[in-house]
Design a protein around this motif. Structure first.
Motif, PDB file in Angstrom:
ATOM      1  N   PRO A 267      75.178 -55.593 -71.679  1.00  0.00           N
ATOM      2  CA  PRO A 267      75.312 -54.529 -72.624  1.00  0.00           C
ATOM      3  C   PRO A 267      76.863 -54.138 -72.953  1.00  0.00           C
ATOM      4  O   PRO A 267      77.607 -53.787 -72.024  1.00  0.00           O
ATOM      5  N   CYS A 268      76.901 -53.766 -74.066  1.00  0.00           N
ATOM      6  CA  CYS A 268      78.475 -53.320 -74.651  1.00  0.00           C
ATOM      7  C   CYS A 268      77.950 -52.120 -75.221  1.00  0.00           C
ATOM      8  O   CYS A 268      77.174 -52.173 -76.297  1.00  0.00           O
ATOM      9  N   SER A 269      78.562 -50.980 -75.149  1.00  0.00           N
ATOM     10  CA  SER A 269      78.241 -49.869 -76.042  1.00  0.00           C
ATOM     11  C   SER A 269      79.338 -49.721 -76.961  1.00  0.00           C
ATOM     12  O   SER A 269      80.422 -49.976 -76.821  1.00  0.00           O
ATOM     13  N   ILE A 270      78.626 -49.166 -78.209  1.00  0.00           N
ATOM     14  CA  ILE A 270      79.490 -48.823 -79.337  1.00  0.00           C
ATOM     15  C   ILE A 270      79.554 -47.555 -79.722  1.00  0.00           C
ATOM     16  O   ILE A 270      78.443 -46.879 -79.623  1.00  0.00           O
ATOM     17  N   ASN A 271      80.563 -47.126 -79.903  1.00  0.00           N
ATOM     18  CA  ASN A 271      80.894 -45.452 -80.552  1.00  0.00           C
ATOM     19  C   ASN A 271      81.830 -45.464 -81.791  1.00  0.00           C
ATOM     20  O   ASN A 271      82.819 -46.373 -81.614  1.00  0.00           O
ATOM     21  N   ALA A 272      81.497 -44.756 -82.777  1.00  0.00           N
ATOM     22  CA  ALA A 272      82.200 -44.946 -83.819  1.00  0.00           C
ATOM     23  C   ALA A 272      82.268 -43.437 -84.258  1.00  0.00           C
ATOM     24  O   ALA A 272      81.440 -42.704 -84.442  1.00  0.00           O
ATOM     25  N   ARG A 273      83.682 -43.233 -84.877  1.00  0.00           N
ATOM     26  CA  ARG A 273      84.007 -41.676 -85.118  1.00  0.00           C
ATOM     27  C   ARG A 273      84.582 -41.928 -86.762  1.00  0.00           C
ATOM     28  O   ARG A 273      85.569 -42.671 -86.826  1.00  0.00           O
ATOM     29  N   ASN A 274      84.576 -40.991 -87.501  1.00  0.00           N
ATOM     30  CA  ASN A 274      85.292 -40.830 -88.618  1.00  0.00           C
ATOM     31  C   ASN A 274      85.970 -39.525 -88.753  1.00  0.00           C
ATOM     32  O   ASN A 274      85.386 -38.435 -88.409  1.00  0.00           O
ATOM     33  N   ASP A 275      87.070 -39.289 -89.170  1.00  0.00           N
ATOM     34  CA  ASP A 275      87.970 -38.058 -89.202  1.00  0.00           C
ATOM     35  C   ASP A 275      87.542 -36.876 -90.251  1.00  0.00           C
ATOM     36  O   ASP A 275      87.810 -35.981 -90.431  1.00  0.00           O
ATOM     37  N   ARG A 276      86.481 -37.434 -91.102  1.00  0.00           N
ATOM     38  CA  ARG A 276      85.838 -36.537 -91.991  1.00  0.00           C
ATOM     39  C   ARG A 276      84.515 -36.014 -91.800  1.00  0.00           C
ATOM     40  O   ARG A 276      83.853 -35.247 -92.340  1.00  0.00           O
ATOM     41  N   GLU A 277      84.087 -36.480 -90.564  1.00  0.00           N
ATOM     42  CA  GLU A 277      82.759 -36.244 -90.217  1.00  0.00           C
ATOM     43  C   GLU A 277      81.444 -36.589 -91.149  1.00  0.00           C
ATOM     44  O   GLU A 277      80.609 -35.947 -91.333  1.00  0.00           O
ATOM     45  N   PHE A 278      81.793 -37.818 -91.786  1.00  0.00           N
ATOM     46  CA  PHE A 278      80.862 -38.278 -92.928  1.00  0.00           C
ATOM     47  C   PHE A 278      79.690 -38.699 -91.920  1.00  0.00           C
ATOM     48  O   PHE A 278      79.982 -39.283 -91.112  1.00  0.00           O
TER      49      PHE A 278
END
Length: 808
Positions: A728-739
């Motif tokens: 298993p591989c965990s995925i985490n995504a973030r954007n600086d505008r909190e869209f």
């Protein structure tokens, strides 16, 4: 213009392999006109025109002493740039545009609108006009705007190679492509034949006579996976176009110079160059001359960004921060060291921001004077959220200074911050303050270690100081907010005794050593054997100052050139950094090679792949251009442990560009180190990159078109692969505008095979057109044993309505 290194004639399998391994490629050599050569010609001409206009309006003479980037930048900035100004930002800005231009041929190889293939004139025109709107609205976000500019120029240039514009005897650019209020008229109908058959596949002009006589616009159809096209329609042509074997055979692409099409190829190149100049002038007119130059990296010093904790406990420290900013503004104003841009990001709890950005020092003075301390408790704050906002807004190579007295409650952002540091190559210096008497908040040590990790990864420092001594430590800001700052050496150790050597050249000025740590001793020795230790605050080599955990050693101006030594002994962790001021420097990208009929090199995002040689493309700059230096050795060296330089083999590509291959990549974190000879003085020099890098067995790839409409969901496919153990591989995504975003939290990995996922992001309907978004996708294998990331930059752009008329 698609050249032998840009051609769309890539087999589908090769194209997909490239999409999985890289984000763009940098063309090497080649005698034909290419997208890069056309873009370079247009950019340099427009920049020279802009420099001349600024010089005329300011009353000084624009007269470069030579053709190099260094001499252009120095002449363009005029008398305000007395002293040395580095061309590193300018060369890096040009490279960003070139790379993004090339990216279109890789990431959008099958997209007809991106290349004006298959008569997709309306859609191609929309890409250009929407892209220009994004650039104009977002001109202060230099990196996002340059990336969009590269893509837009590629599509614009392809119009002249892939359509019949020059076959219709047009000698001027088609202005309607960049003016959304003008229609695109007389497009050939879908059921109208446009080409005659060419059995040889290589006829100079296969456009039907009636199409030329009626002045109808058409372009070639391109099929990578299918040979189907509408009856009677032209093909793009070339080995990678399957439609070119279907009647009417052949193709009308003028990408390459071939026997019989020389005149058409040259006409397309001329028109594409003129059109590029036209588009650049349009952007220049909207931005203004000085902001257009800043967009392309022609400015004095790097940007300076302050991230300041405004909770109640920071009242006295905010006053000190204000005094520091005022001092920087007043002391640097009107010199080559005046920051090119000021950015301010306050943070509190539960809020952070808003961001203030300005090139006007008086505006920054006014904004920082408004800061007040209030709210927050005796606990963690949103420090990393403020730092993320700064990293995504500040230009690449910026210096970011963080002031806080609290732990970071948003420590989950640490991996995202690390990825953004690598992506922007910005330097972070954190001032972490405790109350007098050494009283610390709970978990201060752990938090300070986190700050130290991030600072070291960027080539900066984490400075631990009591509140009453903060003003004594901020001299480092005056040192580093300077033009032509270079790093000679940077190392860190957990403890122990070790002797470090570093090479100082004749042209280096304002040489300063920074040491952070406690319970240590050190002795500095010059090539003649003269020494000075940490107890001699004023000795034979320079002046030593200490405050908190920071030691600052400024060497005397009459320093000796050659190999210096510093003997370190410490029972605690420490860092060492040696800097100076000089225009001999380099920029670099880690790259991968790809094979096939049109080989090249592709800069990679994220970390280089483990178990393989590391490849880099370097651009080296000297005091009088690249010809004024010779490169000796280039290699990779560990930062946090003792170890030799992993030397690379070099290939000179001309104009200061060098391809480096390092077979034995160091374990852990490493940086690039380069030695050579300054031909102006004959002195040997040493330079080091600041941003740390490491290898990974995980690969993360993602491709986005670069823009999204307000209120509309954008789907971004991504792929993850590991050459290590599956699972298993965990995925985490973030954007600086909190869209709002959606993405799979996990993907299953099998060694050597890609796992695919899709991320969606939806800007709110009221998002202003031109808003930039930085998106980070992080993948971690089970137990967080290995990780890698991809960073994407998007622009929110409102759809542009394009009037057009297709013939019936």
């Amino acid at each position: 213009m698609c050249s032998a290194l840009h051609a769309l004639a890539l087999a589908l399998a090769l194209s997909l392999a490239l999409l999985q391994s890289s984000v763009a490629f940098v063309p090497i050599g080649g005698g034909e006109a290419t997208h890069v050569s056309i873009t370079r010609t247009a950019l340099l001409q427009k920049l020279k025109e802009t420099c001349q206009a600024v010089a005329d309006s300011s009353g000084y003479e624009f007269n470069p002493t030579g053709p190099s980037a260094e001499e252009l930048v120095q002449a363009c900035l005029g008398p305000t740039a007395t002293g040395e100004v580095s061309a590193g930002k300018f060369r890096a800005a040009l490279q960003e545009v070139y790379v993004q231009n090339a990216l279109v041929d890789l990431n959008f190889v099958a997209s007809a609108p991106h290349h004006f293939n298959s008569e997709a004139f309306l859609e191609g025109r929309a890409l250009i006009t929407e892209g220009v709107v994004s650039i104009k609205a977002n001109i202060q976000n230099h990196q996002a705007s340059r990336e969009m500019l590269g893509r837009v120029l590629h599509t614009l240039q392809d119009f002249y190679s892939h359509s019949n514009w020059v076959e219709l005897d047009n000698t001027e650019p088609f202005a309607n492509l960049i003016q959304p209020d003008l229609p695109i008229e007389n497009i050939a109908a879908k059921d109208t034949a446009t080409c005659r058959d060419c059995a040889s596949g290589n006829c100079p002009n296969t456009i039907l006579a009636n199409i030329l006589q009626e002045n109808k616009l058409t372009s070639g159809y391109m099929g990578i996976s299918s040979s189907e096209k509408p009856k009677g329609k032209c093909s793009h042509g070339g080995a990678g176009d399957l439609t070119s074997a279907a009647v009417p055979r052949g193709g009308i692409s003028k990408d390459e110079r071939r026997p019989g099409n020389e005149a058409l190829h040259d006409a397309a190149v001329t028109a594409a160059t003129s059109a590029s100049l036209q588009l650049l002038e349009d952007i220049r007119g909207a931005a203004g001359d000085r902001d257009f130059l800043r967009l392309m990296g022609i400015d004095r010093s790097s940007g300076v960004c302050f991230v300041i904790d405004t909770t109640g406990s920071m009242a006295d420290d905010i006053a000190t921060a204000k005094a520091v900013v005022y001092n920087i503004i007043d002391s640097k104003k009107g010199t080559q060291d005046e920051p090119s841009e000021y950015i301010l990001v306050p943070f509190n709890d539960p809020d952070f921001g808003p961001l203030t950005r300005t090139t006007d020092p008086e505006v920054m003075k006014n904004e920082i004077s408004k800061l007040t301390a209030s709210g927050g408790g005796d606990g963690p704050e949103l420090c990393l959220s403020g730092l993320q906002m700064a990293l995504t807004a500040a230009p690449a190579f910026s210096h970011i200074y963080v002031f806080t007295d609290a732990t970071a409650k948003d420590i989950a952002l640490k991996d995202t911050i690390s990825a953004l540091i690598s992506s922007t190559k910005s330097t972070v210096v954190t001032f972490f303050m405790t109350t007098s008497g050494g009283r610390k908040r709970r978990s201060v040590t752990a938090s300070f270690n986190d700050y130290s990790d991030l600072a070291l990864a960027s080539g900066g420092q984490a400075i631990h100081v009591t509140k009453g001594k903060l003003h004594e430590a901020t001299g480092i800001i005056l040192d580093t907010s300077t033009s032509a700052l270079v790093t000679v050496l940077q190392r860190s150790r957990s403890s122990g005794s070790e002797t470090f050597t570093f090479l100082l050249d004749e042209s280096l000025k304002n040489i300063t050593l920074y040491i952070t740590g406690s319970q240590m001793t050190f002795t500095i020795s010059n090539p003649a054997g003269v020494s000075q230790n940490n107890t001699q605050l004023s000795g034979g080599l320079g002046t030593i100052q200490s405050v908190g955990n920071l030691w600052r050693i400024r060497l005397d101006d009459d320093k000796q050139t050659g190999t210096w030594k510093i003997q370190m002994a410490s029972a605690q962790p420490y860092t060492l950094k040696v800097t100076g001021q000089n225009t001999i420097t380099f920029i670099y990208d880690y790259v991968q090679a790809f094979k096939g009929p049109h080989p090249g090199y592709a800069p990679i995002t994220g970390r280089p792949q483990a178990g393989r040689p590391a490849m880099l493309l370097l651009s080296v700059m000297g005091r009088k251009g690249p010809a004024s230096v010779t490169v000796g050795e280039v290699g990779l060296i560990p930062v946090s442990r003792a170890g030799p330089v992993s030397k690379g083999s070099t290939t000179d590509l001309g104009n200061g560009d060098i391809l480096v291959t390092v077979d034995a990549v160091p374990q852990g974190e490493f940086v690039v180190i380069l030695t050579g000879t300054d031909l102006v003085s004959g002195s040997q020099f040493q330079r080091q990159s600041t941003t740390q890098m490491s290898v990974s067995k995980v690969i993360v790839t993602a491709v986005a078109d670069g823009s999204v409409e307000p209120g509309q969901m954008l789907s971004i496919p991504f792929s993850v692969m590991t050459e290590g153990s599956g699972g298993p591989c965990s995925i985490n995504a973030r954007n600086d505008r909190e869209f709002p975003m959606t993405f799979p939290m996990n993907v299953p990995l099998t060694t050597g095979h890609y796992a695919n996922g899709t991320l969606t992001i939806t800007p709110p309907k009221d998002t202003p057109s031109g808003t930039d978004v930085t998106l980070t996708i992080m993948a971690k294998t089970s137990a967080a044993a290995d990780s890698n990331y991809a960073v994407l930059r998007l622009s929110v752009v409102s759809k542009v309505t394009t009037p057009f008329h297709r013939c019936t």
